[in-house]
Design an enzyme around this catalytic site. Structure first.
Site, mmCIF file in Angstrom:
data_model
loop_
_atom_site.group_PDB
_atom_site.id
_atom_site.type_symbol
_atom_site.label_atom_id
_atom_site.label_comp_id
_atom_site.label_asym_id
_atom_site.label_seq_id
_atom_site.Cartn_x
_atom_site.Cartn_y
_atom_site.Cartn_z
ATOM 1 N N LYS A 26 0.837 -1.199 0.000
ATOM 2 C CA LYS A 26 0.000 0.000 0.000
ATOM 3 C C LYS A 26 0.881 1.263 0.000
ATOM 4 O O LYS A 26 2.099 1.180 0.230
ATOM 5 C CB LYS A 26 -0.909 -0.028 1.235
ATOM 6 C CG LYS A 26 -1.861 -1.233 1.283
ATOM 7 C CD LYS A 26 -2.703 -1.206 2.555
ATOM 8 C CE LYS A 26 -3.579 -2.435 2.700
ATOM 9 N NZ LYS A 26 -4.385 -2.407 3.945
ATOM 10 N N TYR A 66 -11.933 -2.959 -2.719
ATOM 11 C CA TYR A 66 -12.426 -3.061 -1.347
ATOM 12 C C TYR A 66 -13.956 -3.055 -1.299
ATOM 13 O O TYR A 66 -14.527 -2.747 -0.255
ATOM 14 C CB TYR A 66 -11.857 -1.923 -0.504
ATOM 15 C CG TYR A 66 -10.430 -2.205 -0.029
ATOM 16 C CD1 TYR A 66 -10.135 -3.351 0.709
ATOM 17 C CD2 TYR A 66 -9.387 -1.333 -0.323
ATOM 18 C CE1 TYR A 66 -8.844 -3.624 1.143
ATOM 19 C CE2 TYR A 66 -8.084 -1.597 0.110
ATOM 20 C CZ TYR A 66 -7.830 -2.745 0.843
ATOM 21 O OH TYR A 66 -6.555 -3.008 1.277
ATOM 22 N N ASN A 129 -1.450 -0.334 7.614
ATOM 23 C CA ASN A 129 -0.876 -1.675 7.836
ATOM 24 C C ASN A 129 -0.126 -2.218 6.627
ATOM 25 O O ASN A 129 0.121 -3.410 6.514
ATOM 26 C CB ASN A 129 -1.931 -2.646 8.374
ATOM 27 C CG ASN A 129 -3.071 -2.866 7.413
ATOM 28 O OD1 ASN A 129 -3.042 -2.374 6.287
ATOM 29 N ND2 ASN A 129 -4.080 -3.618 7.834
ATOM 30 N N HIS A 132 -1.515 -5.638 1.494
ATOM 31 C CA HIS A 132 -2.758 -6.381 1.288
ATOM 32 C C HIS A 132 -2.425 -7.775 0.751
ATOM 33 O O HIS A 132 -1.508 -7.929 -0.057
ATOM 34 C CB HIS A 132 -3.641 -5.664 0.267
ATOM 35 C CG HIS A 132 -4.752 -6.528 -0.229
ATOM 36 N ND1 HIS A 132 -5.945 -6.676 0.448
ATOM 37 C CD2 HIS A 132 -4.825 -7.372 -1.304
ATOM 38 C CE1 HIS A 132 -6.706 -7.549 -0.194
ATOM 39 N NE2 HIS A 132 -6.068 -7.975 -1.256
ATOM 40 N N GLU A 143 -9.238 -10.473 -7.549
ATOM 41 C CA GLU A 143 -8.264 -9.377 -7.426
ATOM 42 C C GLU A 143 -7.190 -9.444 -8.524
ATOM 43 O O GLU A 143 -6.794 -8.413 -9.066
ATOM 44 C CB GLU A 143 -7.647 -9.407 -6.028
ATOM 45 C CG GLU A 143 -8.668 -9.006 -4.958
ATOM 46 C CD GLU A 143 -8.222 -9.297 -3.524
ATOM 47 O OE1 GLU A 143 -7.100 -9.795 -3.317
ATOM 48 O OE2 GLU A 143 -9.018 -9.023 -2.602
#
Ligand code: IDP
Ligand code: MG
Length: 166
Positions: A26, A66, A129, A132, A143
């Site tokens: 990310k 998402y 965080n 992914h 995805e």
């Protein structure tokens, strides 16, 4: 993505499930200079890199990615964040790679992710965080197809594969 491969071991043919999973570093992981650290963990574990690109995702892409969380209170912030800067999108392949990658990544909440995992070692906030990973076969397929074209997926053989897979 599930690739069924027949292998010959000790006089028996067995079927082995080679999977593919979608992994994304990310914008916080990219900004913090963790690209090589993260890729290194997947490489050293023994998985095979099938596709890799850096891009700034559109909001539309982030919303689709998402989509499952669209009713959650953090959804708008999450979409804004993911589309705020470069993301390193990857496909990794190997036996049970979907589950193994989730273990390498660690729990969603950094206070619950074990030291030794990527989030356990490098993150302190659930909204930052850094990585992914797909959570199952269906999401991995969805995805991979969302982020990559079929032509982006590199079909190659690891030359020392017999030292990784029996
Ligand atoms: P995962 O990334 O471990 O699969 P999910 O529950 O699918 O976790 O959530 C997707 C992402 O949404 C998380 O990685 C995190 O960045 C963000 N997120 C999840 N729950 C919260 C929250 O309670 N507050 C803020 N962000 C959250
Ligand atoms: Mg998830």
């Amino acid at each position: 993505m599930l690739l069924e491969r027949r292998i010959y071991i000790k006089n028996f043919f067995i079927y082995m499930n080679q999977e593919r999973t979608f992994i994304a570093i990310k914008p916080d992981g990219v900004q913090r200079g963790l690209i090589s650290e993260i890729i290194g963990r997947f490489e050293k574990k023994g998985f095979k890199l099938v596709a890799l690109k850096q891009l700034i995702p559109t909001k539309e892409l982030a919303e689709k990615h998402y989509g499952i969380h669209k009713e959650r209170p953090f959804f708008a912030n999450l979409v804004d964040f993911i589309s705020s800067g470069p993301v390193v999108a990857m496909v990794w392949e190997g036996p049970d790679v979907i589950l193994s990658a989730r273990k390498l990544i660690g729990a969603t909440k950094p206070s619950e992710s074990e030291p030794g995992t990527i989030r356990g070692d490098f993150a302190i906030d659930i909204g930052r965080n850094i990585i992914h990973g797909s959570d199952g076969e269906d999401t991995a397929n969805f995805e991979i197809n969302l982020w990559f074209d079929e032509n982006d997926l590199c079909d190659w053989k690891v030359s020392d594969n017999q030292w990784r897979i029996e």
